[in-house]
Scaffold this motif. Structure first.
Motif, mmCIF file in Angstrom:
data_model
loop_
_atom_site.group_PDB
_atom_site.id
_atom_site.type_symbol
_atom_site.label_atom_id
_atom_site.label_comp_id
_atom_site.label_asym_id
_atom_site.label_seq_id
_atom_site.Cartn_x
_atom_site.Cartn_y
_atom_site.Cartn_z
ATOM 1 N N GLY A 165 -107.747 33.911 67.553
ATOM 2 C CA GLY A 165 -106.582 34.609 67.026
ATOM 3 C C GLY A 165 -105.664 33.745 66.206
ATOM 4 N N GLU A 166 -104.363 34.093 66.260
ATOM 5 C CA GLU A 166 -103.382 33.392 65.436
ATOM 6 C C GLU A 166 -103.166 31.948 65.877
ATOM 7 O OE1 GLU A 166 -101.937 34.562 62.567
ATOM 8 O OE2 GLU A 166 -103.475 36.056 62.903
ATOM 9 N N GLY A 229 -107.797 33.940 59.407
ATOM 10 C CA GLY A 229 -106.574 34.731 59.500
ATOM 11 C C GLY A 229 -106.721 36.098 58.865
ATOM 12 N N THR A 284 -96.237 34.202 62.878
ATOM 13 C CA THR A 284 -97.375 34.056 63.789
ATOM 14 C C THR A 284 -97.465 35.226 64.761
ATOM 15 O OG1 THR A 284 -97.210 31.643 63.636
ATOM 16 C CG2 THR A 284 -98.465 32.543 65.478
ATOM 17 N N HIS A 285 -96.342 35.574 65.387
ATOM 18 C CA HIS A 285 -96.370 36.642 66.381
ATOM 19 C C HIS A 285 -96.573 38.005 65.731
ATOM 20 C CE1 HIS A 285 -95.289 34.694 70.277
ATOM 21 N NE2 HIS A 285 -94.959 33.717 69.448
ATOM 22 N N GLU A 288 -100.271 38.253 64.815
ATOM 23 C CA GLU A 288 -101.117 38.525 65.980
ATOM 24 C C GLU A 288 -100.983 39.987 66.406
ATOM 25 O OE1 GLU A 288 -103.861 37.904 68.947
ATOM 26 O OE2 GLU A 288 -103.314 36.616 67.252
ATOM 27 N N HIS A 289 -99.761 40.516 66.352
ATOM 28 C CA HIS A 289 -99.557 41.925 66.706
ATOM 29 C C HIS A 289 -100.316 42.846 65.754
ATOM 30 C CE1 HIS A 289 -97.585 45.693 67.735
ATOM 31 N NE2 HIS A 289 -97.236 45.838 66.462
ATOM 32 N N ARG A 291 -102.862 42.108 63.939
ATOM 33 C CA ARG A 291 -104.300 41.905 64.132
ATOM 34 C C ARG A 291 -104.807 42.780 65.291
ATOM 35 N NH1 ARG A 291 -108.242 37.471 64.143
ATOM 36 N NH2 ARG A 291 -106.718 36.003 63.324
ATOM 37 N N ARG A 292 -104.058 42.796 66.387
ATOM 38 C CA ARG A 292 -104.490 43.586 67.551
ATOM 39 C C ARG A 292 -104.453 45.081 67.251
ATOM 40 N NH1 ARG A 292 -101.097 40.273 72.228
ATOM 41 N NH2 ARG A 292 -102.421 38.411 72.238
#
Length: 299
Positions: A165-166, A229, A284-285, A288-289, A291-292
């Motif tokens: 992930g990130e 990424g 970054t956060h 990741e959010h 991406r999910r």
């Protein structure tokens, strides 16, 4: 036209256009890395796969155009003006990447990119790194900083190998930024050797060979970063931030350059660093959010 007018008319547009070129190249490279098989970190086969993609080859031309515009900007304007303007490549990269993917630009990613741009630009303006240095001398001890940077790169590669992930993207981007910064700092030395000793002078010193070894490794890591990424903003923000900071550390530690260390300047630099780190955290956060969310929709 006055010298100040020339700076505004030539240096500023050249720096912004150069930043746009770097952002476009990064967005194109990220898109191209998605069109080839995913490779392991530092696997040179990734470059072999990419070199057969015409769009990726065009991105290399865009990088060269950006470098040419950067040189024009530096020829007409001071480093303290040009460097902060080049930071806008983070926002350009996000805009171009969203456009090529036919998706709306995420507002949170934009805010994070703006925070990174503002923090890094303010830090550079307050630090005011001097462009004139003494270069390597007999008393220069490169080992402490060199060991520290090598440990950081190694730790980042190991982290990227272990975590998905990130976190992986952030680690690869940090390693890329460190290698880019070291390469940029050493290119200064090679340029000085060339200017004072002639075309043969750099070949009798090890600096040129270190640049030739680290440069391709950094570039390969950047392609690994873009491939891993989903969104370009977090990776590009880290690379763009770490590159000049490492270059500045090399200038001060190895080349005898100076930065502003008055109490007000240091306080401002600390606030700028907080804004920079906050922007990277947001990117970054949020990345990741998103991406999910994308994975849930796809699966």
């Amino acid at each position: 036209m006055s010298s100040t007018g020339t700076t505004l008319v030539v240096a500023v547009p050249a720096a912004v256009l150069g930043a746009a070129g770097f952002g476009l190249a990064s967005a194109v490279q990220q898109r191209a890395t998605k069109q080839v098989p995913t490779s392991r970190t530092l696997d040179p086969r990734l470059l072999w796969d990419l070199v057969r993609k015409p769009i990726w080859l065009l991105s290399i031309g865009t990088v060269l155009a950006g470098l040419a515009l950067q040189m024009v900007a530096l020829a007409f304007g001071p480093l303290v003006l040009v460097q902060p303007l080049l930071v806008t490549s983070v926002l350009f990269g996000a805009v171009f990447a969203a456009g090529m993917a036919h998706r709306r630009l995420d507002r949170v990613l934009v805010l994070g990119a703006l925070a990174v741009m503002a923090g890094l630009a303010l830090f550079l303006l307050l630090a005011r790194p001097a462009g004139e240095g003494t270069g390597f001398t007999a008393t220069t001890d490169v080992r402490p900083l060199a060991v520290l940077l090598a440990v950081v790169v190694l730790a980042c590669v190991l982290t990227a190998h272990r975590f998905p992930g990130e976190v992986r993207v952030l680690a690869l981007a940090l390693a890329t930024g460190v290698l880019y910064g070291v390469t940029a700092g050493l290119i200064k030395v090679v340029a000085e050797q060339l200017r004072h000793g002639g075309i043969a002078e750099p070949f009798v010193h090890p600096t040129l060979y270190v640049v030739c070894a680290l440069g391709p490794v950094g570039f390969l890591l950047s392609q690994n970063t873009f491939q891993q990424g989903k969104f370009i903003s977090p990776a590009l923000a880290v690379i763009t931030a770490v590159d000049p900071l490492v270059g500045m550390a090399i200038g001060v530690s190895w080349l005898g350059e100076r930065v502003e260390t008055s109490p007000p300047a240091l306080a401002g630099q600390a606030l700028a660093a907080v804004a920079l780190m906050a922007g990277i955290w947001v990117l970054t956060h949020r990345g990741e959010h998103l991406r999910r969310v994308a994975e849930m929709r796809a699966g």
